[in-house]
Scaffold this motif. Structure first.
Motif, PDB file in Angstrom:
ATOM      1  N   GLU A  66      70.320  83.758 -38.693  1.00 16.60           N
ATOM      2  CA  GLU A  66      71.049  83.475 -40.400  1.00 16.60           C
ATOM      3  C   GLU A  66      69.931  83.961 -41.168  1.00 16.60           C
ATOM      4  O   GLU A  66      70.005  84.580 -41.961  1.00 16.60           O
ATOM      5  CB  GLU A  66      72.231  82.136 -40.702  1.00 16.60           C
ATOM      6  N   ILE A  67      69.041  83.757 -41.376  1.00 16.63           N
ATOM      7  CA  ILE A  67      67.912  84.183 -41.893  1.00 16.63           C
ATOM      8  C   ILE A  67      67.366  85.025 -41.498  1.00 16.63           C
ATOM      9  O   ILE A  67      66.525  84.904 -42.494  1.00 16.63           O
ATOM     10  CB  ILE A  67      66.509  82.192 -41.349  1.00 16.63           C
TER      11      ILE A  67
ATOM     12  N   GLY B 185      66.401  89.663 -44.249  1.00 13.76           N
ATOM     13  CA  GLY B 185      66.580  91.377 -43.368  1.00 13.76           C
ATOM     14  C   GLY B 185      65.192  91.948 -42.443  1.00 13.76           C
ATOM     15  O   GLY B 185      63.907  92.738 -42.723  1.00 13.76           O
ATOM     16  N   VAL B 186      64.750  90.475 -42.209  1.00 15.27           N
ATOM     17  CA  VAL B 186      63.959  90.221 -40.893  1.00 15.27           C
ATOM     18  C   VAL B 186      64.440  90.050 -39.333  1.00 15.27           C
ATOM     19  O   VAL B 186      65.080  90.173 -39.382  1.00 15.27           O
ATOM     20  CB  VAL B 186      63.009  89.682 -41.005  1.00 15.27           C
TER      21      VAL B 186
ATOM     22  N   VAL C 278      61.304  85.745 -38.259  1.00 17.25           N
ATOM     23  CA  VAL C 278      61.462  84.304 -38.546  1.00 17.25           C
ATOM     24  C   VAL C 278      61.347  82.880 -37.450  1.00 17.25           C
ATOM     25  O   VAL C 278      60.455  81.703 -38.124  1.00 17.25           O
ATOM     26  CB  VAL C 278      63.232  84.216 -38.282  1.00 17.25           C
ATOM     27  N   SER C 279      61.483  82.767 -35.966  1.00 16.72           N
ATOM     28  CA  SER C 279      60.516  81.775 -35.525  1.00 16.72           C
ATOM     29  C   SER C 279      59.426  82.326 -35.083  1.00 16.72           C
ATOM     30  O   SER C 279      58.812  80.469 -35.573  1.00 16.72           O
ATOM     31  CB  SER C 279      60.594  82.350 -33.964  1.00 16.72           C
TER      32      SER C 279
ATOM     33  N   ALA D 167      64.468  80.734 -46.599  1.00 14.94           N
ATOM     34  CA  ALA D 167      65.336  80.058 -45.013  1.00 14.94           C
ATOM     35  C   ALA D 167      65.948  78.590 -45.874  1.00 14.94           C
ATOM     36  O   ALA D 167      67.040  77.576 -45.701  1.00 14.94           O
ATOM     37  CB  ALA D 167      64.879  79.053 -44.078  1.00 14.94           C
ATOM     38  N   GLY D 168      64.635  78.296 -46.925  1.00 15.04           N
ATOM     39  CA  GLY D 168      65.204  76.802 -48.279  1.00 15.04           C
ATOM     40  C   GLY D 168      66.481  77.373 -48.642  1.00 15.04           C
ATOM     41  O   GLY D 168      67.113  76.495 -48.889  1.00 15.04           O
TER      42      GLY D 168
END
Length: 343
Positions: free
Chosen positions: A9-10, A15-16, A21-22, A43-44
């Motif tokens: 979802e993040i 858009g990455v 993200v991880s 994420a926030g």
């Protein structure tokens, strides 16, 4: 119990890739600083960092009056040009913080946001009573501070990934009142100037300006380049490229510094302010340019009230997060009104 936001979802929201993200969320290498900041903010905004367990409030509030204080408060400046103790805006804010802490007998430690990870590599967190941030601190640093469980008060900044007490000028209502005064003077043709995403305060000023015009039925033919990501630093390029259907009577700038920059760039290209147009700002830091309107922000008071909020927070750690708003005084200088305007 609210389900946890997923990495996918993040990734979709920012858009990455999931990989990026991880890596960003675990603090590992492999993503640029800009991408990491983008991911952390995304994420926030999605609520990834929020604790689902509410704090337990006892129903009692403690007062700091007559209390004797000890220890150290850290004042954290961002590693950003113009945001330091020498700034005509941030300098008085710092003076207000310093004065108030001295009144309370509390030691002060001033730091600049480091480019490396561990902000407290040279400081023992257990010796720090609280942290007051001044201006735009990166999300990564704020999250690192959050892991230390130290009270934080932010002055003139908010971050979707890090929730804490904040102290702001009442940007919305001050800009609303400034815009109403301009409308009351008979002005109807406007352009807003300044990168509205650079700071929470700028975005709030833009929203208030736009909403006020709409409430009075005034159409805004805004040039998006003048509020885009390059506006603050590239007015020298944007001014000659302006393709406005009609020249504005008033350029409404996010602050006095941008208003000064705009006036200088207009003059370089043969425009005269205020003969050809009026220019307004915000913060009342100008002493040399013909700025028609501004909002006088009591910068020292912002700093002093941030200290008061910090001391209150130390005594009431489980109370709900608060946002203090300080109203500023709208100033109109009729000597710098647009000469071609007919009231």
């Amino acid at each position: 119990m609210k389900r946890r936001v997923t990495i996918q979802e993040i990734a979709d929201y920012a858009g990455v890739s999931k990989f990026a993200v991880s890596r960003a969320l675990t603090g590992k290498s492999g993503v640029s600083a800009a991408t990491r900041e983008l991911i952390l903010k995304a994420a926030g905004e999605l609520g990834y960092f929020r604790n689902n367990e509410p704090k337990r409030f006892s129903g009692e509030l403690r007062d700091e009056v007559e209390r004797k204080w000890t220890g150290t408060i850290v004042i954290l400046f961002p590693n950003i040009r113009h945001q330091n103790k020498d700034s005509v805006y941030w300098g008085p804010v710092f003076e207000g913080i310093s004065t108030r802490l001295n009144q309370k007998g509390i030691d002060i430690l001033t730091l600049t946001e480091p480019s490396r990870d561990n902000i407290f590599s040279l400081v023992k967190p257990e010796a720090i009573r609280g942290i007051i941030t001044i201006g735009t601190i990166s999300t990564q640093i704020l999250l690192e501070i959050g892991r230390l469980n130290i009270p934080v008060v932010m002055v003139d900044h908010a971050d979707p990934a890090f929730h804490c007490d904040t102290v702001f000028t009442d940007n919305y209502n001050c800009m609303k009142d400034l815009t109403i005064k301009l409308i009351g003077k008979g002005y109807r043709k406007f352009q807003f100037v300044g990168t509205i995403r650079d700071a929470q305060s700028y975005f709030e000023r833009w929203i208030a300006f736009r909403a006020t015009l709409e409430s009075y039925g005034i159409e805004l033919k805004q040039d998006p380049a003048l509020i885009g990501p390059d506006a603050n630093d590239r007015l020298y390029k944007l001014i000659p490229e302006l393709a406005l259907d009609e020249w504005p009577e008033v350029f409404v700038c996010v602050n006095d510094r941008i208003a000064e920059f705009l006036i200088e760039e207009l003059r370089k290209r043969g425009f005269d302010v205020p003969r050809d147009c009026a220019v307004t700002g915000f913060d009342n830091t100008n002493t040399t340019h013909p700025i028609y309107g501004t909002v006088n922000v009591n910068k020292e008071l912002l700093g002093m009230r941030a200290v008061d909020q910090m001391l209150w927070r130390i005594l009431n750690p489980d109370s709900a997060i608060e946002r203090k708003l300080l109203y500023g005084d709208v100033i109109i200088r009729d000597a710098y009104a647009y000469a071609g305007h007919q009231s």
